[in-house]
Motif scaffolding. Structure first.
Motif, short mmCIF file in Angstrom:
data_model
loop_
_atom_site.label_atom_id
_atom_site.label_comp_id
_atom_site.label_asym_id
_atom_site.label_seq_id
_atom_site.Cartn_x
_atom_site.Cartn_y
_atom_site.Cartn_z
N GLU A 270 -28.98 -17.40 -3.20
CA GLU A 270 -27.98 -17.18 -2.07
C GLU A 270 -28.14 -18.37 -0.91
OE1 GLU A 270 -25.50 -14.91 0.81
OE2 GLU A 270 -25.89 -14.68 -1.31
N LEU A 271 -29.15 -18.62 -0.67
CA LEU A 271 -29.75 -19.45 0.31
C LEU A 271 -29.33 -20.78 0.06
CD1 LEU A 271 -33.25 -17.74 1.39
CD2 LEU A 271 -31.06 -18.02 2.83
N ALA A 272 -29.66 -21.24 -1.13
CA ALA A 272 -29.15 -22.63 -1.69
C ALA A 272 -27.52 -22.99 -1.54
CB ALA A 272 -29.71 -23.10 -2.77
N SER A 273 -26.80 -21.96 -2.15
CA SER A 273 -25.41 -22.13 -2.12
C SER A 273 -24.65 -22.04 -0.46
CB SER A 273 -24.83 -20.84 -2.95
OG SER A 273 -25.11 -19.49 -2.43
N ASN A 274 -25.67 -21.13 0.17
CA ASN A 274 -24.93 -21.22 1.90
C ASN A 274 -25.70 -22.14 2.75
OD1 ASN A 274 -22.79 -18.87 1.78
ND2 ASN A 274 -24.55 -18.08 0.49
N ALA A 275 -26.35 -23.08 2.29
CA ALA A 275 -26.97 -24.13 3.23
C ALA A 275 -25.86 -25.07 3.84
CB ALA A 275 -28.05 -24.88 2.51
N ASP A 276 -26.15 -25.48 5.15
CA ASP A 276 -25.34 -26.48 5.57
C ASP A 276 -26.03 -27.91 5.28
OD1 ASP A 276 -27.36 -26.29 7.22
OD2 ASP A 276 -26.35 -26.03 9.27
N VAL A 277 -27.39 -27.92 5.34
CA VAL A 277 -28.04 -29.19 4.67
C VAL A 277 -28.95 -28.91 3.67
CG1 VAL A 277 -29.65 -31.08 5.51
CG2 VAL A 277 -27.66 -30.25 7.05
N VAL A 278 -28.74 -29.68 2.44
CA VAL A 278 -29.76 -29.44 1.42
C VAL A 278 -30.76 -30.86 1.39
CG1 VAL A 278 -30.10 -29.13 -1.21
CG2 VAL A 278 -28.36 -28.06 -0.07
N LEU A 279 -32.08 -30.63 1.29
CA LEU A 279 -33.01 -31.57 1.35
C LEU A 279 -33.70 -31.63 -0.03
CD1 LEU A 279 -34.77 -34.08 2.08
CD2 LEU A 279 -36.35 -32.59 3.60
N ALA A 280 -33.28 -32.35 -1.07
CA ALA A 280 -33.66 -32.51 -2.19
C ALA A 280 -34.55 -33.73 -2.53
CB ALA A 280 -32.28 -32.65 -3.46
N ILE A 281 -35.97 -33.64 -2.96
CA ILE A 281 -36.89 -34.28 -2.94
C ILE A 281 -37.57 -34.26 -4.24
CG2 ILE A 281 -39.12 -35.29 -1.91
CD1 ILE A 281 -38.54 -33.19 0.26
N GLY A 282 -37.09 -35.49 -4.84
CA GLY A 282 -37.88 -35.83 -6.45
C GLY A 282 -37.25 -34.80 -7.22
N CYS A 283 -35.86 -34.45 -7.22
CA CYS A 283 -35.11 -33.25 -7.74
C CYS A 283 -34.01 -33.89 -8.68
CB CYS A 283 -34.79 -32.42 -6.63
SG CYS A 283 -33.46 -31.13 -7.44
N ARG A 284 -33.86 -33.47 -9.75
CA ARG A 284 -32.77 -34.10 -10.73
C ARG A 284 -31.49 -33.30 -10.86
NH1 ARG A 284 -33.21 -34.43 -16.45
NH2 ARG A 284 -34.83 -32.65 -16.34
N PHE A 285 -31.51 -31.89 -10.23
CA PHE A 285 -30.40 -31.30 -10.35
C PHE A 285 -29.79 -31.00 -11.75
CE2 PHE A 285 -29.90 -32.32 -5.58
CZ PHE A 285 -30.11 -31.35 -5.23
N THR A 286 -30.57 -30.43 -12.44
CA THR A 286 -30.12 -30.17 -14.03
C THR A 286 -29.25 -28.89 -14.03
OG1 THR A 286 -31.91 -28.76 -14.39
CG2 THR A 286 -32.28 -31.22 -14.81
N ASP A 287 -28.64 -28.70 -15.28
CA ASP A 287 -27.62 -27.65 -15.35
C ASP A 287 -28.38 -26.16 -15.13
OD1 ASP A 287 -29.28 -28.07 -17.74
OD2 ASP A 287 -27.72 -27.29 -18.94
N MET A 288 -29.54 -26.10 -15.55
CA MET A 288 -30.40 -24.92 -15.54
C MET A 288 -30.67 -24.60 -14.05
SD MET A 288 -31.16 -23.49 -18.46
CE MET A 288 -32.75 -22.72 -18.45
N HIS A 289 -30.94 -25.72 -13.19
CA HIS A 289 -31.07 -25.22 -11.91
C HIS A 289 -29.91 -25.32 -11.11
CE1 HIS A 289 -32.76 -27.28 -7.91
NE2 HIS A 289 -33.11 -26.48 -7.78
N THR A 290 -28.70 -25.46 -11.28
CA THR A 290 -27.53 -25.60 -10.49
C THR A 290 -26.55 -24.46 -11.01
OG1 THR A 290 -26.53 -27.61 -11.94
CG2 THR A 290 -27.86 -28.20 -10.06
N SER A 291 -26.53 -23.69 -12.21
CA SER A 291 -25.89 -22.78 -12.66
C SER A 291 -24.74 -23.59 -13.28
CB SER A 291 -25.21 -21.86 -11.69
OG SER A 291 -26.33 -20.86 -11.19
N SER A 292 -25.13 -24.67 -14.03
CA SER A 292 -24.25 -25.66 -14.60
C SER A 292 -23.22 -26.19 -13.86
CB SER A 292 -23.49 -25.02 -15.89
OG SER A 292 -24.32 -24.65 -16.85
N PHE A 293 -23.50 -26.49 -12.52
CA PHE A 293 -22.97 -27.32 -11.53
C PHE A 293 -21.71 -26.54 -10.92
CE2 PHE A 293 -24.51 -30.13 -14.55
CZ PHE A 293 -25.71 -30.79 -13.78
#
Length: 578
Positions: A270-293
């Protein structure tokens, strides 16, 4: 200069690197190498399978931050390492793997266990896709240079496994050489971010109304836990780690909100999908982590503005467009960002802070969902088994898990409170990983309790490594949650096709894990059926002086028996007419 054999050069260099253990199984292709360790400070650990050797080294590195060395013979002994090396490579875990090779004058002659139909001595080609670098040593005098390069590559920048192929005659050959000093080939600083980019990112964070911080495995590798927490507390921004960063912030901290993705928390998604700014540090954004984008489920980038920090420029902007991309070390860049943000805004308070109140409310709602699964029903749920483990385990205890339902439940639901106390295979999702990785973790941290949570299927893939722990008296506890099958995949079958299409996932014949453990020499092994008895049994297992195994009988037939699915995971549907 001393005259040393190839094996002695390797042994003495490992001593200079401070490597505690050499892990492997001897064969005719590695005897010259191994002989040198009769006179070395480096202790040799004998696993029961070469895959187990690599998982042990992997677990050690995840628990300590330091690499071990693995050795094998030529041929199948070498190929047996590939799964474990690939597991480490995908998660950027350092180790150095030495494999035996044909004598240099016999390359291409098809000697016993040589792979040579494409090109002579071709095993390094097998390792190239799963290592940062694969070296072949053609002469004993090359060994000192190759060794310092191997450890330099494995431990600097984005870490990872390195392979060194050592022909049998190079292991046994002798030369007058100097053993290099490791510090002479290491960087003495960490790369910071470009000041202009840091300034742009700080402006975005200072002006954000709904910032979130998404630390990935790079934060754990970069030891950026203090910096992440300090920045989050300044901004009162929720922290939504990836599973490889589990423990980067205590999971009872007011700003921890769980995880995003397919099996993330409701609060995290809920919080990640409604953020205005996302600070990703050392993060690959994989399918499991992003709900398959899928936009709006776990992330929505854009319109969320992404600040992406990574040590590897290939990760920045790979899966989501960036507003600001910063190439640099996670620890240094996060500190830079905190300093820059502090110059722009005072620490954010919690009073009359609607965003902070929302964070607390969403986290409480998620906690209620988890607690609903922790009933005293018989057979118990995996969630209930993990609740007992949390009661029994020290706050700084280490929990290990492999692929399957135990990992699906442990990662999002089992709270940990310190860095490097959750050890779990990530991107390669390897079954059986934890059986041996837990041994490595305990060798790295003998002062900590270590428990490996395994499913019955996963445990049977590498169960022979229990005997390694017995032989070396490594005080590890295995919690086997037994549901008689590959139930993570069974549940996918049920979800996609229905119960009448379940195939090849239940086990028809069970295994007596207590008896199995006893046959390996484990002196404490117990089976628990009633959940109210599990905490006490686990406490006894942890107090036992030596390896211990506890088998918990968990629910076998509930399609919701694994993780709480809150996001999505695209596995492709069958295209057929009904």
């Amino acid at each position: 200069m001393p005259t040393l054999t190839g094996g002695e050069i390797i042994a003495k260099y490992l001593e200079k690197e401070g490597v505690e253990y050499l892990v492997g199984i001897p064969g005719h292709g590695s005897t010259n190498l191994l002989d040198a360790f009769n006179d070395s400070e480096v202790e040799v650990i004998q696993p029961r399978h070469e895959e187990g050797a690599t998982h042990l080294a992997d677990g050690y590195a995840r628990a300590s931050g330091d690499p071990l060395a693995v050795f094998t013979s030529i041929g199948p002994g070498a190929t047996n390492t590939v799964t474990g090396v690939a597991t480490a490579y995908v998660d950027s875990i350092p180790m150095v793997v030495f494999t035996g090779a044909p004598q240099t004058h016999e390359y291409g002659q098809g000697i016993l266990q040589e792979i040579e139909r494409q090109k002579p001595g071709d095993f390094p080609s097998v390792m190239e896709p799963v290592t940062k670098k694969s070296f072949v040593v053609n002469d004993v005098e090359q060994l000192p240079r190759v060794l310092r390069r191997a450890f330099q590559v494995a431990t600097t920048g984005r870490p990872g496994p390195v392979h060194v192929d050592v022909p049998m005659d190079v292991q046994g050959g002798a030369a007058d050489v100097e053993i290099p000093e490791p510090a002479e080939t290491r960087t003495h600083s960490r790369p910071g971010g470009d000041p202009e980019s840091v300034s742009e990112a700080a402006d975005l964070l200072a002006e954000a109304d709904r910032p979130v911080i998404v630390p990935g495995g790079g934060c754990m590798l970069g030891e950026a836990w203090d910096e992440v927490q300090d920045l989050a507390e300044h901004l009162k921004a929720p922290v939504i780690p990836t599973f490889q960063a589990k423990g980067i912030i205590p999971e009872d901290h007011e700003l921890f909100v769980g995880y995003a993705g397919w099996i993330g928390s409701t609060a995290g998604n809920e919080l990640a999908s409604n953020a205005d700014v996302v600070l990703a540090i050392g993060c690959r954004f994989t399918d499991m982590h992003t709900s398959s984008f899928e936009q709006g489920v776990s992330f929505e980038i854009p319109p969320s503005k992404l600040i992406h920090v990574d040590i590897d420029n290939e990760e920045i902007g790979k899966n989501y467009p960036v507003e600001v991309g910063i190439l640099g070390d996670s620890k240094v860049v996060t500190r830079q960002l905190h300093e820059a943000v502090a110059d722009r805004v005072d620490p954010v308070g919690t009073e009359d802070n609607e965003y902070y109140d929302e964070i607390q409310r969403l986290w409480a709602e998620w906690q209620e969902l988890v607690e609903e699964r922790q009933t005293d029903d018989v057979p118990m749920s995996i969630s209930r088994a993990l609740a007992s483990l949390r009661e029994a385990l020290d706050r700084d205890g280490i929990v290990v898990s492999s692929a399957g339902q135990p990992q699906e439940v442990t990662n999002p639901q089992f709270p940990v409170y310190e860095p490097r106390t959750n050890i779990s295979c990530g991107g390669f999702s390897t079954m059986g990983f934890g059986v041996s990785a837990a041994i490595g973790a305990k060798l790295a941290r003998p002062d900590r309790q270590v428990v490996d949570v395994e499913g019955d299927g996963s445990f049977m893939m590498c169960n022979q490594e229990v005997n390694c722990a017995v032989e070396h008296d490594v005080d590890v506890t295995w919690l086997v949650v037994n549901n008689d099958g590959w139930k993570s995949i069974r549940n996918l079958q049920v979800d996609k096709y229905g119960w009448d299409r379940v195939l090849n996932t239940p086990f028809e014949e069970g295994v007596d894990f207590v008896q199995m453990a006893e046959s390996f020499g484990v002196e404490f092994s117990e089976r628990v059926i009633k959940p109210e008895n599990l905490t006490e049994t686990l406490e006894e297992a942890l107090a036992h002086d030596g390896p211990a195994l506890v088998e918990a009988i968990v629910e076998p037939d509930n399609e919701d028996s694994g993780a709480i699915v809150t996001g999505k995971w695209d596995l492709a549907d069958l295209e057929r007419d009904d």
